[in-house]
Write an enzyme that holds these catalytic residues in place. Structure first.
Site, PDB file in Angstrom:
ATOM      1  N   ASP A  99      -7.745   4.847  -3.494  1.00  0.00           N
ATOM      2  CA  ASP A  99      -6.898   3.604  -2.701  1.00  0.00           C
ATOM      3  C   ASP A  99      -6.706   2.735  -4.053  1.00  0.00           C
ATOM      4  OD1 ASP A  99      -5.367   1.620  -1.482  1.00  0.00           O
ATOM      5  OD2 ASP A  99      -6.977   1.916   0.314  1.00  0.00           O
ATOM      6  N   CYS A 107       0.502  -1.145  -0.062  1.00  0.00           N
ATOM      7  CA  CYS A 107      -0.008   0.101  -0.172  1.00  0.00           C
ATOM      8  C   CYS A 107       0.703   1.356  -0.028  1.00  0.00           C
ATOM      9  CB  CYS A 107      -0.851   0.022   1.254  1.00  0.00           C
ATOM     10  SG  CYS A 107      -0.241  -0.006   2.822  1.00  0.00           S
ATOM     11  N   HIS A 116      -1.674   1.281   7.121  1.00  0.00           N
ATOM     12  CA  HIS A 116      -2.290   1.421   5.475  1.00  0.00           C
ATOM     13  C   HIS A 116      -1.988   2.762   5.290  1.00  0.00           C
ATOM     14  CE1 HIS A 116      -4.460   0.393   2.282  1.00  0.00           C
ATOM     15  NE2 HIS A 116      -5.300   1.222   2.556  1.00  0.00           N
TER      16      HIS A 116
END
Length: 258
Positions: free
Chosen positions: A124, A69, A109
């Site tokens: 995202d 991520c 994250h």
């Protein structure tokens, strides 16, 4: 056009002369999800490097690797800035469904908040196969894509003030939590993401430092590869194959270019 802008467009298959607008972000997110895999090879092979703009560009655009991520969303963040968007990186905490609570190892994250015409949206491209593929407004309004339905609830948690919820296509019948994030705590410098990388690489409770994991969306679903299995979702139907090391190498190359 900058080198980053040019190379990113080539990687995802977007024309170099196409103007990116808010209305074309859906397509940008879809192309990115199809082209760049979520994978932890650098963690498993212990070849991580400090997270900087240049290191992310080298990894994803020069070596044509994927990432986790903090790498995938950093790459998208840099590209959005290059194309005139008002974007910020933020950090969140993923919900661990088998334990019925959020991970306790930290804000591991990294994701993006984008402001457009006075409204804030979540973007995202680094949440495995759980990608919205659209900007998700912080108003609570649900958005739908070929990957499912997604919404953000304003909810105070131990780790933030909003929660991303999702209902993945063919997989979920009810809404479930993806992660919580704090909209007020912006990442002011990507070097902050090195803390995420350190936790993911070294913490005993990290889910990404035990064995290789690769996943990517496809036109008709998604594929996931581990060192023991290959799982493919196609038009809502799942198939799973137990594999060995040799098969792993072939599938990593065939489906993920690695």
């Amino acid at each position: 056009m900058s080198e980053l802008n040019d190379l990113f467009r080539k990687r995802i298959g977007m024309p170099e002369n196409e103007t990116i607008t808010f209305d074309t972000l859906d397509r940008l997110l879809d192309l990115t999800a199809l082209a760049i895999p979520f994978e932890n090879f650098c963690i498993i092979e212990e070849r991580t490097s400090e997270i900087t703009r240049q290191s992310v560009v080298e990894k994803i655009l020069f070596r044509n690797e994927g990432g986790l991520c903090y790498e995938l969303n950093s790459m998208l963040y840099f590209f959005l800035l290059e194309n005139g968007f008002d974007a910020n990186l933020i950090r969140g905490v993923v919900y661990k469904h088998d334990a019925g609570g959020y991970y306790t190892i930290g804000r591991t994250h990294a994701t993006i908040l984008l402001t457009h015409e006075g409204q804030t949206y979540l973007l995202d491209t680094g949440f495995g196969s759980n990608l919205p593929l659209k900007p998700v407004p912080l108003t609570g309004e649900a958005v739908s894509s070929r990957n499912g339905e997604f919404r953000i609830k304003k909810e105070q948690t131990e780790y933030g003030d909003y929660v991303l919820e999702m209902k993945l296509k063919h997989k979920d019948t009810d809404w479930r939590i993806g992660y919580t994030f704090d909209s007020r705590k912006l990442v002011t410098d990507v070097v902050e993401l090195n803390e995420i990388q350190t936790i993911i690489a070294r913490h005993e409770l990290s889910p990404f430092n035990k064995s290789p994991l690769l996943t990517k969306l496809t036109e008709r679903g998604n594929v996931t590869l581990t060192n023991s299995s290959f799982t493919q979702w196609m038009d809502g139907v799942m198939s799973k194959e137990e594999i060995d090391g040799e098969r792993f190498k072939k599938l990593a190359k065939q489906y993920f270019g690695l």
